[in-house]
Design a protein around this motif. Sequence first.
Motif, PDB file in Angstrom:
ATOM      1  N   ARG A 120       0.917   7.196  -2.927  1.00 47.09           N
ATOM      2  CA  ARG A 120       0.611   5.764  -2.951  1.00 47.09           C
ATOM      3  C   ARG A 120      -0.071   5.373  -4.253  1.00 47.09           C
ATOM      4  O   ARG A 120       0.264   4.351  -4.852  1.00 47.09           O
ATOM      5  CB  ARG A 120      -0.278   5.394  -1.762  1.00 47.09           C
ATOM      6  N   ILE A 121      -1.023   6.184  -4.681  1.00 45.50           N
ATOM      7  CA  ILE A 121      -1.725   5.898  -5.935  1.00 45.50           C
ATOM      8  C   ILE A 121      -0.744   5.944  -7.107  1.00 45.50           C
ATOM      9  O   ILE A 121      -0.772   5.069  -7.976  1.00 45.50           O
ATOM     10  CB  ILE A 121      -2.906   6.871  -6.125  1.00 45.50           C
ATOM     11  N   ASN A 122       0.146   6.938  -7.106  1.00 48.79           N
ATOM     12  CA  ASN A 122       1.158   7.033  -8.166  1.00 48.79           C
ATOM     13  C   ASN A 122       2.120   5.851  -8.144  1.00 48.79           C
ATOM     14  O   ASN A 122       2.698   5.509  -9.173  1.00 48.79           O
ATOM     15  CB  ASN A 122       1.943   8.343  -8.056  1.00 48.79           C
ATOM     16  N   ASN A 123       2.284   5.242  -6.978  1.00 50.54           N
ATOM     17  CA  ASN A 123       3.151   4.070  -6.844  1.00 50.54           C
ATOM     18  C   ASN A 123       2.410   2.764  -7.137  1.00 50.54           C
ATOM     19  O   ASN A 123       2.968   1.672  -6.981  1.00 50.54           O
ATOM     20  CB  ASN A 123       3.766   4.012  -5.443  1.00 50.54           C
ATOM     21  N   GLY A 124       1.138   2.858  -7.524  1.00 53.18           N
ATOM     22  CA  GLY A 124       0.370   1.676  -7.903  1.00 53.18           C
ATOM     23  C   GLY A 124      -0.411   1.018  -6.777  1.00 53.18           C
ATOM     24  O   GLY A 124      -0.869  -0.115  -6.915  1.00 53.18           O
ATOM     25  N   PHE A 125      -0.577   1.712  -5.668  1.00 55.33           N
ATOM     26  CA  PHE A 125      -1.306   1.160  -4.530  1.00 55.33           C
ATOM     27  C   PHE A 125      -2.606   1.945  -4.322  1.00 55.33           C
ATOM     28  O   PHE A 125      -2.820   2.973  -4.944  1.00 55.33           O
ATOM     29  CB  PHE A 125      -0.455   1.260  -3.251  1.00 55.33           C
ATOM     30  N   THR A 126      -3.438   1.473  -3.418  1.00 51.63           N
ATOM     31  CA  THR A 126      -4.603   2.248  -3.029  1.00 51.63           C
ATOM     32  C   THR A 126      -4.158   3.280  -1.989  1.00 51.63           C
ATOM     33  O   THR A 126      -3.135   3.107  -1.330  1.00 51.63           O
ATOM     34  CB  THR A 126      -5.700   1.355  -2.416  1.00 51.63           C
ATOM     35  N   ALA A 127      -4.948   4.318  -1.825  1.00 54.04           N
ATOM     36  CA  ALA A 127      -4.594   5.380  -0.897  1.00 54.04           C
ATOM     37  C   ALA A 127      -4.477   4.864   0.535  1.00 54.04           C
ATOM     38  O   ALA A 127      -3.623   5.297   1.290  1.00 54.04           O
ATOM     39  CB  ALA A 127      -5.620   6.514  -0.966  1.00 54.04           C
TER      40      ALA A 127
END
Length: 130
Positions: A120-127
Amino acid sequence: MKKVIITSLIVSTVLLTGCGTIKEKAAGMVLGDKFVQANEKLNQCDLSGLTYLKSAAADDKSPIVQNAALLVLGAHFAADGNMRAVDTVAQKIANMSDTTTFAEQRKSIIEGGKETAKDRINNGFTANCK
């Protein structure tokens, strides 16, 4: 996502080898494209995939899909920090298994949650998608 699906398949006694593309294709063939899409949605913080995964987790007609759905849901709950739900999922999986314990399932789910959080973080979101 890939690691959660692969972990789900391994726990479900399906052994996959080869590159990531082969693993994803195999996951789609074993678990179904709808399952893979629902998991992808969760990694993009699109919670609309939860409905399908909850339904698959409750369907005992397909134990492999059921187990995989429980693991994906557990990883989602772990990434979200909902440890009560993690424990519930771990207990359900442990009850379905003759070979693994609650503690082993819980540990596996938490590891899956760490991978989900990284995705999720790598996709630009928060965990936790909040």
